[in-house]
Write a protein that holds these residues in place. Structure first.
Motif, mmCIF file in Angstrom:
data_model
loop_
_atom_site.group_PDB
_atom_site.id
_atom_site.type_symbol
_atom_site.label_atom_id
_atom_site.label_comp_id
_atom_site.label_asym_id
_atom_site.label_seq_id
_atom_site.Cartn_x
_atom_site.Cartn_y
_atom_site.Cartn_z
ATOM 1 N N TYR A 218 59.247 -6.327 16.880
ATOM 2 C CA TYR A 218 58.866 -7.726 17.081
ATOM 3 C C TYR A 218 59.244 -8.180 18.484
ATOM 4 O O TYR A 218 60.140 -7.615 19.126
ATOM 5 N N ALA A 219 58.544 -9.213 18.946
ATOM 6 C CA ALA A 219 58.831 -9.871 20.226
ATOM 7 C C ALA A 219 58.783 -11.370 19.970
ATOM 8 O O ALA A 219 57.729 -11.900 19.599
ATOM 9 N N PHE A 220 59.921 -12.043 20.125
ATOM 10 C CA PHE A 220 60.021 -13.478 19.862
ATOM 11 C C PHE A 220 60.380 -14.213 21.153
ATOM 12 O O PHE A 220 61.451 -13.968 21.725
ATOM 13 N N PRO A 221 59.519 -15.122 21.625
ATOM 14 C CA PRO A 221 59.881 -15.929 22.788
ATOM 15 C C PRO A 221 60.984 -16.913 22.431
ATOM 16 O O PRO A 221 60.958 -17.526 21.363
ATOM 17 N N ASN A 222 61.954 -17.051 23.311
ATOM 18 C CA ASN A 222 63.100 -17.916 23.094
ATOM 19 C C ASN A 222 63.233 -18.913 24.247
ATOM 20 O O ASN A 222 62.369 -19.002 25.116
ATOM 21 N N ASP A 223 64.334 -19.640 24.224
ATOM 22 C CA ASP A 223 64.613 -20.628 25.260
ATOM 23 C C ASP A 223 64.768 -19.970 26.633
ATOM 24 O O ASP A 223 65.050 -18.774 26.748
ATOM 25 N N ASP A 224 64.596 -20.750 27.675
ATOM 26 C CA ASP A 224 64.820 -20.338 29.064
ATOM 27 C C ASP A 224 63.923 -19.177 29.491
ATOM 28 O O ASP A 224 64.291 -18.385 30.353
ATOM 29 N N GLY A 225 62.742 -19.075 28.862
ATOM 30 C CA GLY A 225 61.796 -18.050 29.268
ATOM 31 C C GLY A 225 62.198 -16.639 28.908
ATOM 32 O O GLY A 225 61.672 -15.673 29.485
ATOM 33 N N VAL A 226 63.112 -16.490 27.971
ATOM 34 C CA VAL A 226 63.604 -15.172 27.573
ATOM 35 C C VAL A 226 62.951 -14.764 26.248
ATOM 36 O O VAL A 226 62.871 -15.557 25.318
ATOM 37 N N THR A 227 62.478 -13.535 26.185
ATOM 38 C CA THR A 227 61.891 -12.980 24.958
ATOM 39 C C THR A 227 62.826 -11.940 24.375
ATOM 40 O O THR A 227 63.323 -11.068 25.096
ATOM 41 N N VAL A 228 63.076 -12.053 23.078
ATOM 42 C CA VAL A 228 63.853 -11.042 22.362
ATOM 43 C C VAL A 228 62.881 -9.991 21.848
ATOM 44 O O VAL A 228 61.978 -10.295 21.059
#
Length: 423
Positions: A218-228
């Motif tokens: 999986y790829a989840f976009p998060n805060d501050d332009g960071v993707t997990v």
């Protein structure tokens, strides 16, 4: 509020000031309880590292009750829309043209979320946040828990008594072990690693999940332009990852259908993961004691349900025990009510997760539903409600839902056959 204990007894002692513990402290204190919230780490900015960093939509009402939604949005939390790859194509849930928007909660890094909710707990009247306090044992009388023994930051030991002790201390809960609460453990046939990347574009700017049967990613976009970005392969791939973690991780991602351009992104974290992450289930109560979050039930991380269930279980507990915990009512009866709610709401989800954690291909029912969801918007929305844990397995796999999926697939087969005849 104070950050030191006055030595007086409390109504509730909570071990663990992360998501479940802080939420429970806030909700109980608002209902009149005096809460000692213990956190073994001394740093108020401490956070859980190994996490999907996603809160499922079932927990949005809890976030709203906690008053955290505006703060999360100011912190850059991303509404967690997602699409899912299957061998039949992408499942892309969308709101109906005449219906409401799809339910959502948020993706946000725990380095932001944990300090935020902990500080909110510390500001709540009735909550004493005790950083650097680690539970070393329980105080028990006549077969019930009546407090904890904890070490303070200076190494001294203290006793904190309360009507109720809450274990919010994670899957390896010390509180549960000290109380003798048994754990049922289920093997996970997958292992997992994740890393944080900046400037990793995703189609539609939303989360992507790959069901590769049996591997996952999986790829989840998060805060501050960071993707997990996470990979969860079956354990047959483990030797290759042990030999070359970075190379195996990147090769796995590059091979994904419609793979995100990982080579052009900036990795801003270490590779974080575990090769053995079993699922746990515990009875969530004992006399004078309750468990919330992962201490009560640890699911498979590939579903990203841990944060949502941590918040929900905190709310269920507060609703059940707030009165008796402050001396108004029968605490044992209230704990039994909490245990019933916990089991009714989560047991079925965990049953299906345990089965899928064997790292097997889809079974016939899963093939029916996933293939239909890739072909029909209504079935895709139905899957979204289940993935968001807004409905349980009974509704997800109801006769009417399965019949709808079967009709969708029959129409697809007939259309495909007609196209072949015409050709």
């Amino acid at each position: 509020m104070s950050t030191t204990d006055s030595g007086s007894d409390h109504d509730v002692v909570i071990s663990g000031a992360s998501l479940a513990g802080s939420a429970a402290a806030i909700l109980l204190a608002r209902r009149g309880a005096r809460v000692a919230l213990l956190e073994r780490r001394s740093d108020p900015e401490a956070y859980k590292v190994l996490c999907t960093h996603s809160i499922t939509a079932n927990a949005h009402p809890v976030l709203d009750e906690l008053g955290l939604v505006p703060a999360l949005e100011r912190a850059g939390a991303v509404r967690n829309e997602a699409r899912w790859y299957t061998r039949w194509g992408w499942i892309e849930p969308r709101a109906a043209s005449t219906g409401p928007e799809l339910p959502y909660a948020y993706n946000i890094r725990r380095s932001v979320l944990d300090p935020l909710i902990r500080s909110r707990a510390a500001e709540t009247p009735g909550v004493d946040l005790l950083l650097g306090h680690q539970v070393k044992g329980l105080v028990q009388e006549a077969g019930r828990t009546v407090g904890v023994r904890a070490t303070a930051p200076d190494g001294s030991e203290r006793q904190i008594r309360a009507r109720l002790v809450v274990g919010a201390d994670g899957k390896d809960s010390a509180v549960a072990k000290y109380a003798g609460v048994p754990s049922r453990e289920y093997e996970n046939g997958r292992f997992g690693y994740l890393a944080h990347f900046r400037d990793l574009p995703l189609p539609g700017g939303i989360g992507q999940v790959w069901f590769l049967e049996p591997d996952m990613a999986y790829a989840f976009p998060n805060d501050d332009g960071v993707t997990v970005l996470a990979v969860l392969p079956g354990k047959a791939r483990l030797p290759a990852f042990r030999a070359d973690l970075e190379g195996s991780f990147l090769d796995f991602v590059r091979a994904l259908p419609d793979a995100p351009p990982v080579d052009s992104a900036e990795r801003v974290s270490k590779f974080i993961g575990t090769v053995d992450y079993p699922l746990h289930s515990r009875r969530p109560t004992a006399p004078g004691l309750a468990l919330v979050g992962d201490a009560a039930l640890t699911g498979d991380p590939l579903w990203g349900v841990g944060c949502g269930w941590a918040l929900e279980s905190a709310r269920w507990l507060a609703e059940a025990v707030a009165g008796p915990a402050t001396g108004r009512g029968d605490l044992d009866r209230a704990l039994a009510a909490y245990a019933r709610t916990h089991g009714r709401r989560l047991r079925g989800h965990q049953f299906l997760a345990v089965d899928y954690a064997r790292a097997r291909p889809f079974n016939p029912v899963e093939r029916l539903v996933f293939s239909a969801a890739a072909r029909d918007e209504a079935v895709a929305r139905h899957m979204h409600r289940y993935a968001s844990r807004l409905i349980g397995p009974g509704r997800f796999l109801s006769p009417s839902a399965l019949a709808r999926a079967a009709v969708v697939n029959l129409k697809h087969r007939d259309a495909a056959a007609g196209g072949v005849r015409q050709g």
